[in-house]
Design an enzyme around this catalytic site. Structure first.
Site, PDB file in Angstrom:
ATOM      1  N   GLU A  81       9.818  12.843  33.187  1.00  0.00           N
ATOM      2  CA  GLU A  81       8.460  13.087  33.705  1.00  0.00           C
ATOM      3  C   GLU A  81       7.857  14.368  33.131  1.00  0.00           C
ATOM      4  O   GLU A  81       8.472  15.434  33.212  1.00  0.00           O
ATOM      5  CB  GLU A  81       8.522  13.186  35.240  1.00  0.00           C
ATOM      6  N   LYS A 259       9.989  14.342  47.358  1.00  0.00           N
ATOM      7  CA  LYS A 259      10.206  13.783  46.017  1.00  0.00           C
ATOM      8  C   LYS A 259      10.008  14.867  44.959  1.00  0.00           C
ATOM      9  O   LYS A 259      10.758  14.965  43.991  1.00  0.00           O
ATOM     10  CB  LYS A 259       9.229  12.614  45.794  1.00  0.00           C
ATOM     11  N   ASP A 275      26.152  13.358  40.169  1.00  0.00           N
ATOM     12  CA  ASP A 275      25.765  12.070  40.762  1.00  0.00           C
ATOM     13  C   ASP A 275      24.425  12.247  41.496  1.00  0.00           C
ATOM     14  O   ASP A 275      24.368  12.813  42.594  1.00  0.00           O
ATOM     15  CB  ASP A 275      26.887  11.646  41.727  1.00  0.00           C
ATOM     16  N   HIS A 373      -0.359  17.312  33.624  1.00  0.00           N
ATOM     17  CA  HIS A 373       0.223  16.086  33.084  1.00  0.00           C
ATOM     18  C   HIS A 373      -0.484  15.645  31.804  1.00  0.00           C
ATOM     19  O   HIS A 373       0.105  15.052  30.935  1.00  0.00           O
ATOM     20  CB  HIS A 373       0.061  14.926  34.090  1.00  0.00           C
TER      21      HIS A 373
HETATM   22  C1  MEV Z   1       5.192  14.334  41.280  1.00  0.00           C
HETATM   23  O1  MEV Z   1       6.327  13.841  40.616  1.00  0.00           O
HETATM   24  C2  MEV Z   1       5.578  15.249  42.422  1.00  0.00           C
HETATM   25  C3  MEV Z   1       4.442  15.684  43.336  1.00  0.00           C
HETATM   26  O2  MEV Z   1       3.740  14.528  43.799  1.00  0.00           O
HETATM   27  C4  MEV Z   1       5.042  16.428  44.492  1.00  0.00           C
HETATM   28  C5  MEV Z   1       4.084  16.747  45.614  1.00  0.00           C
HETATM   29  O3  MEV Z   1       3.088  16.030  45.787  1.00  0.00           O
HETATM   30  O4  MEV Z   1       4.402  17.711  46.358  1.00  0.00           O
HETATM   31  C6  MEV Z   1       3.432  16.528  42.595  1.00  0.00           C
END
Ligand code: MEV
Length: 423
Positions: A81, A259, A275, A373
């Site tokens: 990513e 995430k 892992d 990005h």
């Molecule tokens: C993207 O991979 C992760 C984010 O969505 C985390 C977040 O929203 O805190 C940018």
């Protein structure tokens, strides 16, 4: 002095970056070659899993600027990513201005579980198990004498009655200090060899003999205190606290919040051959440990107007055994980190998770995450349109400034710049 503060690192070519990292970490020519050539062989891969037909490479980046417990670290991260490595480096730079991260970790204790059913009295069986605590510990330690020599081994025994849809069951839990191993093999071997003894003393029947990935006895955490100046103003600090409040209150936001944290942790885990599924399982189960899914970090403002961030989660990682040993790139990644113990690796991963969360929240409450990005995305599009070398950068820059990123536009620009029609 050895420093992970490397301004302009991102502007170097991959081989210039590798040279700088090699100097920082004291890599040998062979180790540099391991990274340069993605040295995992098909023979190694064929011994790692079944039915191998090839190897799937991933980009390996290095996050700079990390200062953790007063020590400089360069952090290898394997991830597909865009923006994750840059975001971690950015947050680490801001944290560094404020003294860096303070990280901690518990002893590396894993939990092995044995499920016992068909008991006359589950409660009585529980008592019997606890009466045999010392013998259980000795039996486990006989299975792993080398681990005991290194200061690890079984440390405690617990027994719980669990009410299930099929009635009460007994769960015997052995806490095993796995030292520098992740510990899955250590724990599973120990539980399998202990099971007949548990059946004998309880008179029940053992079903499962397996570790728990909810490694609540193997936690790591980190803390950072940031000033308004370092983060770019009072509004940013307040925005981060409000963004955190939503994650705390709403599981839909919280999943994304966590995430983002795992973006960093999993990337370090992949780079070091750990892992990743075990980490994800442990992290999310820990986030929901009191019945409600919560953020793995915590953000608040102090009365002096500083922003304090903390993180805490189970981090069952190893620096010996498994893929950390077999994958040559993982071995060199560990050398770049310069970690001496699995505990130290877990502290670094906690700090990276906190940095990743800080970077994401800061971007989200200011310009949004898309701009970061876009530049790499535009480069990929330019390459897809047929651009090569510096033309990729030039075309990407134009598309970003025009806010028009697409293969068709990239082809037009390529044709204009080269005087030739793009393929
Ligand atoms: C993207 O991979 C992760 C984010 O969505 C985390 C977040 O929203 O805190 C940018």
């Amino acid at each position: 002095m050895r420093t992970s503060r490397m301004p302009g690192f991102y502007r170097l070519s991959p081989s210039e970056r590798l040279k700088a990292v090699a100097e920082f970490a004291g890599l040998s020519d062979e180790e540099v070659e391991v990274i340069r050539s993605c040295a995992l062989s098909i023979e190694d891969a064929n011994r790692m899993i079944e039915n191998v037909i090839g190897i799937l490479p991933l980009p390996l980046g290095v996050a700079t600027n990390f200062l953790i417990n007063g020590r400089d670290y360069l952090i290898p991260m394997a991830i597909e990513e865009p923006s994750v490595v840059a975001a971690a480096s950015n947050a680490a730079r801001m944290a560094r201005e404020c003294g860096g991260f303070k990280a901690w970790a518990t002893d590396p204790l894993m939990i092995g579980q044995i499920q016992v059913v068909k008991l006359e009295s589950t409660e009585q069986a529980r008592q019997i198990v606890l009466e045999h605590r010392d013998e259980i510990i000795n039996r486990v330690n006989e299975v792993h004498p080398r681990l005991v020599k290194r200061g690890g081994g079984a440390k405690d025994v617990r027994a719980r009655v669990v009410n299930t849809s099929h009635g009460d069951m007994l769960v015997v839990e052995v806490l095993i200090d796995c030292r520098d191993a992740m510990g899955a093999n250590i724990v599973n071997t120990a539980m399998e060899s202990l099971a007949p003894f548990i059946e004998r003393i309880t008179g029940g029947r053992v079903i499962l003999r397996i570790l728990s990935n909810l490694a609540t006895e193997r936690l790591a955490g980190a803390k950072v205190v940031l000033t308004e100046e370092a983060l770019g103003g009072r509004e940013v600090l307040e925005g981060i606290v409000l963004a955190y409040a939503l994650a705390e209150a709403d599981p839909y936001r919280c999943a994304t919040h966590n995430k983002g944290i795992m973006n960093g942790i999993v990337a370090v885990a992949l780079a070091t051959g750990n892992d990743t599924r075990a980490l994800e399982a442990g992290a999310h189960a820990y986030a929901a440990r009191d019945g409600r899914y919560r953020p793995l970090t915590h953000w608040e403002l102090t009365s002096e107007g500083k922003l304090v961030g903390t993180i805490e989660l189970p981090l069952a990682v190893g620096i010996v055994g498994g893929a950390t040993r077999v994958n040559p790139v993982a071995r060199v990644s560990l050398k770049i980190l310069g970690v001496e113990t699995a505990r130290e690796l877990s502290q670094i991963m906690a700090a990276v998770g906190l940095a990743q969360n800080l970077a994401a929240l800061r971007a989200l409450v200011t310009e949004g995450i898309q701009r970061g990005h876009m530049s790499l995305h535009a480069k990929n599009i330019a390459a897809t349109a047929g651009a090569r070398g510096e033309l990729i950068d030039i075309i990407a820059e134009i598309m970003v400034s025009e806010k028009n990123i697409g293969v068709e536009r990239a082809k037009e620009l390529l044709a204009k710049l080269t005087g030739k029609q793009a393929p």
